[in-house]
Design a protein around this motif. Sequence first.
Motif, PDB file in Angstrom:
ATOM      1  N   ASP A   6       0.822  -1.213   0.000  1.00  0.00           N
ATOM      2  CA  ASP A   6       0.000   0.000   0.000  1.00  0.00           C
ATOM      3  C   ASP A   6       0.857   1.265   0.000  1.00  0.00           C
ATOM      4  OD1 ASP A   6      -2.410  -1.414   0.037  1.00  0.00           O
ATOM      5  OD2 ASP A   6      -2.360  -1.606   2.216  1.00  0.00           O
ATOM      6  N   LEU A   7       2.062   1.173   0.593  1.00  0.00           N
ATOM      7  CA  LEU A   7       2.936   2.338   0.736  1.00  0.00           C
ATOM      8  C   LEU A   7       3.984   2.441  -0.373  1.00  0.00           C
ATOM      9  CD1 LEU A   7       3.546   2.250   4.607  1.00  0.00           C
ATOM     10  CD2 LEU A   7       2.008   3.759   3.343  1.00  0.00           C
ATOM     11  N   MET A   8       3.850   1.620  -1.419  1.00  0.00           N
ATOM     12  CA  MET A   8       4.840   1.679  -2.496  1.00  0.00           C
ATOM     13  C   MET A   8       4.772   3.027  -3.210  1.00  0.00           C
ATOM     14  SD  MET A   8       3.142  -0.808  -5.358  1.00  0.00           S
ATOM     15  CE  MET A   8       1.607  -0.392  -6.190  1.00  0.00           C
ATOM     16  N   VAL A 108      15.822   5.232  -1.028  1.00  0.00           N
ATOM     17  CA  VAL A 108      15.934   3.815  -0.686  1.00  0.00           C
ATOM     18  C   VAL A 108      14.567   3.136  -0.751  1.00  0.00           C
ATOM     19  CG1 VAL A 108      16.485   2.217   1.191  1.00  0.00           C
ATOM     20  CG2 VAL A 108      17.993   4.143   0.728  1.00  0.00           C
ATOM     21  N   HIS A 109      13.542   3.815  -0.251  1.00  0.00           N
ATOM     22  CA  HIS A 109      12.196   3.248  -0.263  1.00  0.00           C
ATOM     23  C   HIS A 109      11.707   3.046  -1.702  1.00  0.00           C
ATOM     24  CE1 HIS A 109       7.743   3.348  -0.008  1.00  0.00           C
ATOM     25  NE2 HIS A 109       7.956   2.580   1.042  1.00  0.00           N
ATOM     26  N   LYS A 110      12.001   3.982  -2.568  1.00  0.00           N
ATOM     27  CA  LYS A 110      11.585   3.858  -3.969  1.00  0.00           C
ATOM     28  C   LYS A 110      12.244   2.653  -4.630  1.00  0.00           C
ATOM     29  CE  LYS A 110      11.660   6.263  -8.418  1.00  0.00           C
ATOM     30  NZ  LYS A 110      12.190   7.418  -9.179  1.00  0.00           N
ATOM     31  N   PRO A 225       5.347  13.839   1.951  1.00  0.00           N
ATOM     32  CA  PRO A 225       4.171  14.071   1.092  1.00  0.00           C
ATOM     33  C   PRO A 225       4.542  14.389  -0.351  1.00  0.00           C
ATOM     34  CG  PRO A 225       3.890  15.181   3.194  1.00  0.00           C
ATOM     35  CD  PRO A 225       5.301  14.683   3.149  1.00  0.00           C
ATOM     36  N   PHE A 226       5.634  15.129  -0.548  1.00  0.00           N
ATOM     37  CA  PHE A 226       6.062  15.448  -1.915  1.00  0.00           C
ATOM     38  C   PHE A 226       6.623  14.212  -2.619  1.00  0.00           C
ATOM     39  CE2 PHE A 226       6.139  19.606   0.191  1.00  0.00           C
ATOM     40  CZ  PHE A 226       5.390  20.342  -0.710  1.00  0.00           C
ATOM     41  N   TYR A 227       7.188  13.304  -1.851  1.00  0.00           N
ATOM     42  CA  TYR A 227       7.657  12.029  -2.401  1.00  0.00           C
ATOM     43  C   TYR A 227       6.488  11.248  -2.993  1.00  0.00           C
ATOM     44  CZ  TYR A 227       9.056   7.072  -2.075  1.00  0.00           C
ATOM     45  OH  TYR A 227       9.292   5.736  -2.328  1.00  0.00           O
ATOM     46  N   TYR A 228       5.404  11.163  -2.239  1.00  0.00           N
ATOM     47  CA  TYR A 228       4.236  10.438  -2.742  1.00  0.00           C
ATOM     48  C   TYR A 228       3.485  11.221  -3.824  1.00  0.00           C
ATOM     49  CZ  TYR A 228       4.541   6.511   0.476  1.00  0.00           C
ATOM     50  OH  TYR A 228       4.943   5.374   1.133  1.00  0.00           O
ATOM     51  N   ALA A 229       3.504  12.551  -3.736  1.00  0.00           N
ATOM     52  CA  ALA A 229       2.910  13.359  -4.818  1.00  0.00           C
ATOM     53  C   ALA A 229       3.682  13.138  -6.116  1.00  0.00           C
ATOM     54  CB  ALA A 229       2.930  14.834  -4.427  1.00  0.00           C
TER      55      ALA A 229
END
Length: 245
Positions: A6-8, A108-110, A225-229
């Motif tokens: 869900d958090l990808m 790293v998460h990406k 938030p900008f990462y997910y945007a």
Amino acid sequence: MKTKEDLMFQKTRSIAAIISDAYQLYTENFKRIFRASWPIAIIYALAFALATFLLIRDILPITVVISHIPSIEWTAVLSASWMAIAAIFLFFLAALLLASTAFWACRVHKATGEIERPAHWWGKWPGFWYFKVLGKSFIYLFRHGFRHFGTLFTTAFITMLFTVILTFFCELPAIIIGFANIKAYTGAAAGDPLGMPDYLGTLTFIAFTIAGFIQAYVHLVTVFPFYYAYGSIDTLEKERKKIKI
């Protein structure tokens, strides 16, 4: 509670989902982010405290005096305030350095779908990759961001609103001490004795250092938030290209 899938990064999200997922990613990985960033957060806190202390000690008295004299010698003003100006510049550099840990976590998460635990106690320091990521992010948002201005603007507005509110509460003790300094210097300009204990300068610096350290982790969350945007916009753009083909 959302799962790892869900958090990808690569996923279309609403504004509410962008903010919610960013907050969850940050809080669930806070220990790892803290381990990666605490040395830089200390530098940030000291730079913030120094800049604020010099603003109160040097700039504030000058501002009060200027309001009571008819003619101003700006060369003398700049000469007296150069240390405060240098400290403000140092603080902005420290803020960029602090942001690098959030960019590292997002990078790293990406790539892996999770934020790894730093291997060393001294955390993660930026390398050349940081400047490449910053450049690529700005270029990408400049190229595609105008088509998604509503998403970016709303994300920025909500993020900044919460950040300002949380920063205010984190710094409330330091703000009170700052106002005590302002009142004292204003009274001194009017002819009253300064009336401040000798230890107030030290107390001001310590208060703003503690507030700055807490503030560092309030401000770090603004990157997510900008990462997910960015991820949502990138997904929409890829889907748009597929439809064209």
